[in-house]
Write an enzyme that holds these catalytic residues in place. Sequence first.
Site, PDB file in Angstrom:
ATOM      1  N   LYS A  83       0.843  -1.197   0.000  1.00  0.00           N
ATOM      2  CA  LYS A  83       0.000   0.000   0.000  1.00  0.00           C
ATOM      3  C   LYS A  83       0.880   1.250   0.000  1.00  0.00           C
ATOM      4  CE  LYS A  83      -3.797   1.963   2.788  1.00  0.00           C
ATOM      5  NZ  LYS A  83      -4.620   1.707   3.996  1.00  0.00           N
ATOM      6  N   SER A 158      -9.302   1.794   2.637  1.00  0.00           N
ATOM      7  CA  SER A 158      -8.390   2.606   1.857  1.00  0.00           C
ATOM      8  C   SER A 158      -7.344   1.789   1.106  1.00  0.00           C
ATOM      9  CB  SER A 158      -7.699   3.602   2.792  1.00  0.00           C
ATOM     10  OG  SER A 158      -6.963   2.937   3.806  1.00  0.00           O
ATOM     11  N   SER A 182      -9.920  -1.121   6.520  1.00  0.00           N
ATOM     12  CA  SER A 182      -9.203  -0.836   5.275  1.00  0.00           C
ATOM     13  C   SER A 182      -8.479  -2.015   4.664  1.00  0.00           C
ATOM     14  CB  SER A 182      -8.197   0.305   5.495  1.00  0.00           C
ATOM     15  OG  SER A 182      -8.867   1.521   5.694  1.00  0.00           O
TER      16      SER A 182
END
Length: 480
Positions: A83, A158, A182
Amino acid sequence: MNPITTRSAVDLAGAIRRRELTAGQVVDAHIELHRRVAPRVNAIAADRFEVARHEATVVDELISTASPDAALPPLLGVPFTVKESIAVAGMPHSAGLLARQDLRAPHNAPTVARLVAAGAIALGVTNTSELTLWIESSNRIYGRTSNPYDAARTAGGSSGGEGAAVGSGGSPFGLASDIGGSIRIPALFCGVFGHKPSAGLVPNSDMYPPSLGESGRMLGVGPLARRAEDLFVVLGLIAGPDGQDPFTRPITLRDPASVSIAGLRVVLTEDTSRRPMSLELHDARERAAGALAGAGAHLHRVSLRSWRGALLAFLATLQDGSPQSTAALLAEAGADVPTWRGLMRPRGPHTLPTRLALLPELLPQSRDSVRVRRLLERGHELAAELREAIGDGVLLHPAHPRVAPRHGATVGRPWLLTPSAVFNLAGLPVTEVPLGLSGAGLPLGVQVAAGPNQDHVSIAVALELERAFGGWTPPPDATC
């Protein structure tokens, strides 16, 4: 033999060590898949493909000269993605914030460094929502990530880029973070496994935005993977104090193989929301419970009406002890903090979720300390209630009320966080498990939550459910 881009990281590492595959072949297969799906999915924010190819060549040279009984790193030659909000040396580290688009991470975050030390090869960093603020991954730098099963739908957030990278088959596993779902929401939407670790198990160092106060306790860095056997391996590699994160502490991880499904307490929650989960996710959870019961587990149905008020307690706890507002983060990054007029501009430098987060900060602040204290107390009570309900077993509940929604359908609906955020509030380990596809071809799944520091229990249940339901179902173009 399964195609390369459907195999687990553990399986690929073994094949590379035995010289059945080269690291170059494995890395090239995943790069090719990423490039093929990129126009439709847009999972990768920035790649390091050529560097990864060079690193794979170095691995193959090492293996060609190693003796058959040489002790080699456990994930030697296996590619992975990260990420973008987690630091990878030389790669963008903006969390989708336009003011940080030219910034490059000077070094690897400890979690990334541990995976690299284990021989894994980073392919690149993946897309996220701006400032990691919402459950859809879109920003002004990298654009929008789409679901690998239906490009008209969100991959979640996210960590949506990571969910799409793994769900498309482009990465055997990935590293992401979770403060309110997330990891688990993208894992659900993209049909893969995801694990949010117990509070304090994995360090959160070198992440942007930084998590201060209670948010640092609720944030968890963990893996997404297309095969369940990789979860515990990756978790074991990244766990443990790093000397930087004040919340991380030594926790002894137990082996999922030590868990017996026979006799395990499995809790099914009732009355948790005024808007019930969709029928297809409800039925998927019931099938999962049935499979566990068939393996000897004991099912218990528990009413948790207090869950309905969890969102405000979660939000109050998220802000507790943190000196940084969204506006302060923008100012610190060198971005202009929008005015009321600026917030109304849809083509400005910030996405709608960020503007919505800024909106209350521009209002006159009247912090009712008594009300906040009550919300914090309610959060502690709910956490204790959850731990008591789970006991030494697990709890099954979907991470989101619906299968992957269309782009934009979640924005401005914070209550959608509740089914996942309650477990961050309680600091519990949770594994998202895929359970096949809906009639429309969209992934189904369920969260498996365990007691504090019982990560091995939720992962053991994930392994059992993978045996029963097959785990990740690759999209049509996921093989190479």
